[in-house]
Scaffold this active site. Structure first.
Site, short mmCIF file in Angstrom:
data_model
loop_
_atom_site.label_atom_id
_atom_site.label_comp_id
_atom_site.label_asym_id
_atom_site.label_seq_id
_atom_site.Cartn_x
_atom_site.Cartn_y
_atom_site.Cartn_z
N LYS B 187 12.71 -9.00 -17.81
CA LYS B 187 11.38 -8.56 -18.21
C LYS B 187 10.48 -8.47 -16.98
CE LYS B 187 7.58 -10.58 -19.43
NZ LYS B 187 6.52 -9.71 -18.87
N GLY B 239 6.99 -17.25 -11.42
CA GLY B 239 5.62 -17.04 -11.89
C GLY B 239 4.80 -18.30 -11.73
N SER B 240 3.84 -18.46 -12.63
CA SER B 240 2.89 -19.57 -12.46
C SER B 240 3.53 -20.90 -12.87
CB SER B 240 1.64 -19.33 -13.30
OG SER B 240 1.93 -19.57 -14.67
N THR B 241 3.01 -21.98 -12.29
CA THR B 241 3.52 -23.31 -12.61
C THR B 241 3.28 -23.64 -14.09
OG1 THR B 241 3.29 -24.09 -10.34
CG2 THR B 241 3.24 -25.77 -12.06
N GLY B 244 5.86 -21.92 -16.12
CA GLY B 244 7.15 -22.54 -15.82
C GLY B 244 7.35 -23.85 -16.59
N GLU B 261 10.85 -20.59 -10.01
CA GLU B 261 10.16 -20.37 -8.73
C GLU B 261 8.68 -20.28 -9.07
OE1 GLU B 261 11.47 -20.61 -5.89
OE2 GLU B 261 13.60 -20.29 -6.27
N CYS B 295 3.48 -16.34 -3.57
CA CYS B 295 3.54 -17.74 -4.00
C CYS B 295 3.68 -18.67 -2.80
CB CYS B 295 4.67 -17.95 -4.98
SG CYS B 295 6.26 -17.40 -4.38
N GLU B 392 -3.94 -22.92 -6.54
CA GLU B 392 -3.44 -21.66 -6.03
C GLU B 392 -4.41 -20.54 -6.41
OE1 GLU B 392 0.20 -20.08 -7.73
OE2 GLU B 392 0.91 -19.58 -5.73
#
Lengths: 297, 485
Positions: B187, B239-241, B244, B261, B295, B392
């Site tokens: 995706k 993507g974002s923490t 995740g 990641e 990132c 971030e």
């Protein structure tokens, strides 16, 4: 008149010291043989004991991970020497804990000591086996090397009280991690004896912290603790009231590395610790650091 | 303050790309319409113009894609020899190289990144990833991942990638998965789906067996349907923490494999003996490359106190020469922010930085009046507790902190829940190695920054995620663990 034996008070092992549980609690450990006789009262560790153990493990991390691989190998081999010297005591502990025959207990203890020796030879080989010089398309020196992930929380196997215990502790600490171990709930005695071995070998205080008690009560605090980098859920198999999926879910909040219990689907089974291990357990608690540096004149 | 030289416009032609007015999903080797006909538009962030309408995959579409991937895995791709699989990957690498210009233009139109970056970084690296992994397909038993036997694939892999490097992230995900014998459902991000859909055409051109690669476009709900699908064996997410963590919670107890990641807040450490002008160039590429949508960006600059004023002065002078604007212009250094939402996030965090007392300086550049833009920005007087030093930002915003001793530099660099990247600038080799040893980060660039290569493992410590991508280590994420102990 027969001599009255001196009985031992079993305690926790945190930061190289042997405190009682701050909660003042203890619980009865009974033998697993045909007759379920009283063996000892073990300390019933609390949430705060787990917290103290994590603090001790974090405090020991810089020194242990910063030691040379050669030094860690020497220290770990020293543990094997002391283990061998305590062989008889471990045999007695394993017989009492697991209800096995003396010859079987002797084989298990020998295998456990040999397992420790096997791991003692690993610290100075990991970087060579798992590291890499990467041939990048450019004028750079580029190297990947394994590093310990940090503080590892371990649920020790419930059944294999010594061989299993050693098979989960040793692979975590060879690379420089420090650990907090929740021992087998019903078979904690070999773990207590192991803590005496660690205390009298050269392992720095805090590298291995051993907490006896109720797994279901303590494991959630370890799995959700913000200063724990990884959890080993091996001991979730056969642990009363422990759902490893819940522990894995709470580990997600801090992106902990999770070593799942063996088995399929939601089932958790205790693995057979007899065969020589693969690298899987050591690899589970390693990070790979890649360093780039330009090359030029 | 010097500003940029006047340059004549040097626009790249967009004639090389045909963008269809709408796209379906790529399932089982064909473009298909979504079950409920939903779609969304993707826009050029530099102008706001609609580029195309893209299908929005629902749960039924995701299910169809997973079934196609499973069929391809069991019937074709799994049984195929590594040597044959490798040849398909080599074909894909070559087609990407042949059509590189088309991909670069499309990437820049859809993402907003400067054409010189998509042309010189994204597309060549994506091709290189396929080329590198193609050669692994028939050599996996040499990778040291299992004892003895050839490592077995996992099955169907669900992959969710971000919008900052759309085709490159696709390559990072698909190349190793296919090389190891898995099939994939990928995706792409909802704001940058077009190069993934062009990649689907590359798969057709390469005669890749149907169902080996499936592409489902959509937003968060599509990604969630994919990660929750019971017949997916492994999830790979970049993507974002926050997302995740959510995925890790979702799959807990399912025994699905997972690699993450996630975000970063990379420290870029400049010692007083560094070659300052080189370091300034490295700081610029560390945080202003790809508009800071990276990132592993070096978003926290840690400068030794004795040279801090000098470094900041030279940095400001250098930022004054960066050309911000039309991404399709070959002279552009900093392009458009990818979306209105992202621009709002950057703006909010920068306002928080000002409110908390940090000093803001933004490069004096004229921003286009259409599209989404943010001028390269530096914060000084930053303390470690400031949000701009901890969170971030994912934009062209640098926070400057200072230190006095190497030990303080390391302590400050490690003072974050993240652990993805770091930079070290020093003329002294022993100091570089000492520092690199102590940084808790997965990638350390010494006297360099933001370098990538298919042979070089990439990934983070701590809350920057787990698993590595690329190199020998990256293969591990796509093979069965082997024995239980």
């Amino acid at each position: 008149m027969a001599r009255v034996d001196v009985r031992k008070t079993y305690k926790l092992y945190i930061g190289g010291k042997f405190p009682r549980s701050e909660s003042g609690r203890s619980y009865a450990v009974v033998s697993q043989g045909r007759s379920q006789s009283f063996l000892a009262n073990a300390a019933q560790g609390s949430r705060k004991d787990v917290r103290d153990a994590v603090v001790a493990a974090r405090g020991a991390f810089a020194g242990w991970s910063g030691a040379t691989a050669y030094n860690r190998g020497q220290v770990l081999y020293r543990v094997a020497e002391v283990l061998e010297g305590r062989r008889e005591q471990f045999v007695a502990d394993v017989i009492a804990s697991e209800g096995v025959t003396r010859p079987r207990a002797e084989r298990l203890v020998d295998a456990a000591i040999d397992r420790w020796v096997w791991y003692a030879g690993w610290p100075d080989k990991l970087a060579q086996v798992l590291g890499n010089l990467n041939p990048v398309a450019g004028p750079y020196f580029n190297l990947s090397a394994p590093e310990p992930t940090g503080v590892v929380g371990i649920l020790a196997p419930q059944r294999s009280s010594l061989l299993g215990l050693i098979s989960v502790i040793a692979p975590a600490i060879v690379s420089g991690n420090t650990v907090v171990v929740l021992t087998s709930e019903e078979r904690p005695l070999p773990a207590v004896t192991l803590s005496e071995v660690l205390a009298t070998s050269d392992v720095p205080g805090g590298v291995v912290n051993i907490v006896t008690g109720r797994t279901a009560e303590l494991a959630p605090w370890l799995a959700s603790h913000h200063d724990v980098n990884a959890v080993d859920l091996t001991g979730a198999a056969d642990a009363d009231g422990v759902a490893w999926a819940d522990l894995e879910a709470s580990a997600a909040d801090t992106v902990k590395r999770v070593l799942r219990p063996a088995g399929d689907g939601p089932d958790a089974v205790e693995p057979d610790f007899a065969p020589t291990p693969s690298l899987r357990r050591m690899r589970a608690f390693l990070e790979t650091k890649t360093v780039w540096h330009p090359k030029g004149t | 303050m010097p500003t940029g030289f006047e340059y004549a416009p040097a626009p790249e032609s967009r004639a090389v790309v045909d963008i269809a007015s709408s796209y379906g999903l790529f399932v089982g080797g064909e473009f298909v319409d979504p079950a409920d006909g939903a779609s969304f538009k993707t826009v050029n962030p530099a102008t706001g113009e609609r580029l195309s309408d893209v299908a929005e995959a629902g749960a039924a579409d995701v299910d169809a894609a997973v079934r196609a991937a499973r069929r391809a895995y069991t019937q074709v791709w799994g049984p195929m020899s590594g040597a044959e699989r490798g040849k398909y990957l080599f074909r894909i690498a070559r087609i990407l190289q042949e059509r590189a210009r088309e991909f670069a233009v499309l990437e820049t139109l859809d993402n907003g990144k400067p054409i010189k970056e998509s042309r010189d970084v994204d597309i060549p690296l994506a091709a290189a990833h396929f080329f590198y992994h193609a050669g692994w397909a028939d050599k996996l038993e040499y990778a040291g991942l299992t004892t003895g036997a050839r490592p077995a694939p996992l099955g169907v892999i669900g992959q969710v990638i971000p919008w900052n490097f759309p085709l490159l992230m696709l390559a990072w995900k698909i190349a190793p998965a296919l090389a190891t014998g898995n099939t994939v459902v990928l995706k792409p991000a909802e704001t940058t789906p077009l190069t993934a859909l062009l990649f689907a055409q590359v798969c057709q051109q390469a005669d890749l067996p149907a169902g080996v690669v499936n592409i489902v476009t959509g937003a968060g709900a599509t990604g969630q349907a994919l990660t929750e699908h019971p017949d997916v064996d492994k999830i790979a997410f970049t993507g974002s923490t926050d997302v995740g963590k959510q995925i890790a919670r979702t799959i807990a107890g399912t025994r699905k494999r997972l690699t993450l990641e996630l975000g970063g807040k990379g420290a870029n450490i400049v010692y007083d003996d560094a070659a300052i002008d080189q370091a300034v160039e490295g700081i610029v590429s560390g945080i202003y490359f790809n508009q800071g949508h990276v990132c592993c960006a070096g978003s926290r600059l840690l400068v030794q106190e004795s040279v801090a004023d000098d470094v900041v002065r030279r940095l400001q002078r250098r930022l004054g020469t960066l050309r911000v604007g039309d991404p399709m212009d070959k002279n552009t250094d900093v392009g458009a922010i990818n979306s209105a939402e992202q621009l709002a996030r950057i703006t909010a965090l920068v306002e928080a930085g000002e409110a908390e007392g940090a000093t803001r300086w933004s490069a004096p550049c004229e921003l286009p009046d259409r599209g989404y833009w943010f001028a390269p920005t530096i914060f000084t007087d930053v303390s470690q507790a400031h949000r701009v030093a901890q969170e971030e930002i994912f934009g062209p915003v640098l926070s400057v902190l200072t230190f006095r001793t190497p030990a303080e530099a390391v302590a400050k660099a490690n003072n974050t829940p993240y652990g993805l990247s770091a930079g070290i600038w020093s003329d002294k080799g022993s100091r570089v190695l000492w520092t690199a040893d102590r940084l808790r980060a997965g990638v350390v660039w010494a006297n360099s920054f933001n370098k990538f290569d298919p042979t070089s493992p990439f990934g983070g410590y701590k809350e920057s995620g787990y698993g590595r991508e690329a190199g020998r280590h990256g293969l591990e994420a796509y093979v069965a663990a082997g024995s239980e102990d």
